[in-house]
Design an enzyme around this catalytic site. Structure first.
Site, PDB file in Angstrom:
ATOM      1  N   LYS A 126       0.757  -1.168   0.038  1.00 19.79           N
ATOM      2  CA  LYS A 126       0.046   0.091  -0.070  1.00 19.79           C
ATOM      3  C   LYS A 126       0.946   1.108  -0.120  1.00 19.79           C
ATOM      4  CE  LYS A 126      -4.543   1.101  -0.041  1.00 19.79           C
ATOM      5  NZ  LYS A 126      -5.465  -0.031  -0.453  1.00 19.79           N
ATOM      6  N   ASP A 166      -6.951   4.399  -4.409  1.00 18.25           N
ATOM      7  CA  ASP A 166      -7.773   3.974  -3.329  1.00 18.25           C
ATOM      8  C   ASP A 166      -8.232   5.427  -2.880  1.00 18.25           C
ATOM      9  OD1 ASP A 166      -7.809   1.792  -0.938  1.00 18.25           O
ATOM     10  OD2 ASP A 166      -7.494   3.764   0.128  1.00 18.25           O
TER      11      ASP A 166
HETATM   12  O1  2IT Z   1      -7.870  -1.832  -0.875  1.00 18.67           O
HETATM   13  C1  2IT Z   1      -7.842  -2.126  -2.246  1.00 18.67           C
HETATM   14  O2  2IT Z   1      -7.914  -3.382  -2.391  1.00 18.67           O
HETATM   15  C2  2IT Z   1      -7.605  -1.074  -3.252  1.00 18.67           C
HETATM   16  N1  2IT Z   1      -7.344  -0.083  -3.016  1.00 18.67           N
HETATM   17  C3  2IT Z   1      -7.369  -1.829  -4.621  1.00 18.67           C
HETATM   18  C4  2IT Z   1      -5.927  -2.265  -4.704  1.00 18.67           C
HETATM   19  C5  2IT Z   1      -5.549  -2.602  -6.205  1.00 18.67           C
HETATM   20  O3  2IT Z   1      -4.330  -2.868  -6.463  1.00 18.67           O
HETATM   21  O4  2IT Z   1      -6.436  -2.459  -7.136  1.00 18.67           O
END
Ligand code: 2IT
Length: 448
Positions: A126, A166
């Site tokens: 993340k 996100d």
């Molecule tokens: O929390 C999540 O799974 C997302 N924000 C999507 C992450 C992604 O790599 O599509």
């Protein structure tokens, strides 16, 4: 919790002191894993939990940019690469004022289990920044994204780490980020980021995927109880990309979302957010970051409840779609009092740990975010596949794969909990099923 897990948890608390969301997410996962750890004494010998709770790599960097008035601004950027045992690091970027290391770590830790649950080869990461996109001009957003990528690009790659969106990072930001990556590296490496536009390597159904996936998962839950989406009412929080996808799919299946919210309050629309006009209006509200949810109440003449959350409204299903810890113990009591039978977290860790236990004891089904919202990242992984074969699948094909993935996640969770004698426990089941695949891979690698 057994002695080994207590010791690891105490180390996590000491080492990450003040990072409350991260500690909360580790505690929540550990509660589910005790049965598994007891059955596998070999995990303690190789320090598996110690390694799983320490991110493989954390990058923190300065993001300088110049605002429209010519003033120099500085934000802090992050990328937490938590675990790549089963695939390249994968996870979104969050741009929000409250972002700090504790939020990044909890999201990356959760992402590791979530991505494993999808059954696809993606590890957990993340990133983001304490940049607040609200009220910023397009050029300010662009300059910020370019500066952010000027540091991030050296840490990512299609086989290394693949960011996405996100909170605060949508298609506009992804465009600016990918444009800068392409410029710096001189490569057309579309698999380096997901959530791209359709003209430059995106996937059909990615914008809808998180919301659609959540509703497909809820369909399976309702089926278990001999019920259907049709005719059901839903309380939803937020009004962003995730809430939009939920409203759209619920409407298609004959149910209705009756609440939307933001930090200023919630609206109650008894007829449901079901017409094209209302659903499209959600997109308009999202694009205009200066507005609030009250605009919906005014436009469609429905009641607005300032300063309140939509918990306590009498509905069949509650689906928080806004952010972490938006349902606390007080809210959980209101939800149970309103007679709600089905509770599904859609936002990551929507619920405080005590509230989640209370809901589990009082609702027919409680569904954890790492399973319910996994459709988003699953379609991101499908976007990576399409990028690598340089070919786009049709919307129907992606949608049908998404449905299959959500059904598998549901079934794997049910089976994992049953296997360990926990009954119909979707929370424990998701944690166990997600953990097992990562654990198996880590056991194969030795101490790394
Ligand atoms: O929390 C999540 O799974 C997302 N924000 C999507 C992450 C992604 O790599 O599509």
């Amino acid at each position: 919790m057994n002695d080994y897990m207590t010791r690891v948890l105490n180390d996590v608390k000491r080492r990450n002191s003040g990072e409350t969301e991260f500690i909360q997410s580790v505690e929540e996962v550990f509660k589910s894993l005790e049965v598994v750890i007891n059955a596998h004494p070999e995990y303690e010998k190789v320090g598996l939990l110690e390694r799983m709770t320490e991110p493989e790599r954390v990058v923190s960097f300065r993001v300088p940019w110049i605002d429209d008035s010519g003033k120099v601004q500085v934000n802090r950027g992050f990328r937490v690469q938590f675990n790549n045992a089963i695939g390249p690091y994968k996870g979104g970027l969050r741009f929000q004022e409250n972002v700090y290391l504790g939020i990044m770590k909890f999201l990356a830790f959760e992402q590791t289990f979530k991505n494993s649950l999808t059954g696809l080869p993606i590890g957990g990461a993340k990133g983001g920044s304490d940049f607040d996109p609200r009220g910023k001009s397009d050029f300010e957003i662009m300059r910020f994204c370019q500066s952010f990528m000027t540091e991030l690009y050296r840490h990512i790659g299609a086989d290394i780490d693949v960011p996405a969106g996100d909170i605060g990072v949508g298609s506009r930001e992804i465009g600016f980020l990918y444009g800068q990556y392409k410029r710096i590296t001189g490569k057309y490496e579309s698999g380096v980021i997901t959530g791209k536009g359709m003209s430059y390597g995106g996937s059909f159904v990615r914008p809808e995927a998180t919301g659609y996936g959540a509703v497909y998962y809820m369909e399976r839950v309702l089926e278990h109880f001999g019920e259907k989406i049709k005719g059901k009412t839903f309380a939803v929080s937020g009004y962003g990309n995730v809430a939009w996808g939920v409203a759209l799919k619920v409407a298609q299946l004959g149910g209705k979302v009756v609440t939307l919210s933001d930090h200023t309050g919630y609206i109650y629309d008894k007829d449901g957010v079901i017409t094209d006009e209302k659903i499209d209006y959600m997109l308009k509200m999202r694009a205009d970051t200066s507005g609030t949810i009250k605009d919906y109440a005014e436009k469609f003449s429905v009641p607005f409840f300032p300063g309140e959350k939509p918990w306590g409204v009498k509905v069949d299903v509650v689906m928080p779609c806004a952010t972490q810890n938006e349902v606390n113990m007080e809210d959980a009591k209101k939800i149970v009092e309103a007679g709600v039978k089905y509770y599904a977290e859609v936002s990551n860790m929507s619920t405080s740990n005590d509230a989640l236990d209370y809901l589990k004891a009082n609702c027919d089904a409680v569904c954890p975010s790492k399973a319910v919202n996994a459709g988003g990242v699953a379609v991101s992984a499908l976007e990576m596949t399409q990028d690598s074969i340089r070919y786009n699948w049709s919307a129907d094909k992606v949608d049908s794969k998404l449905k299959d993935i959500m059904t598998n996640i549901y079934e794997d969770s049910v089976e994992a909990a049953e296997e360990y004698g926990l009954g119909y426990d979707l929370v424990a089941g998701a944690n166990i099923a997600g953990f097992e695949k990562v654990a198996d891979a880590m056991m194969a690698y030795g101490i790394v």
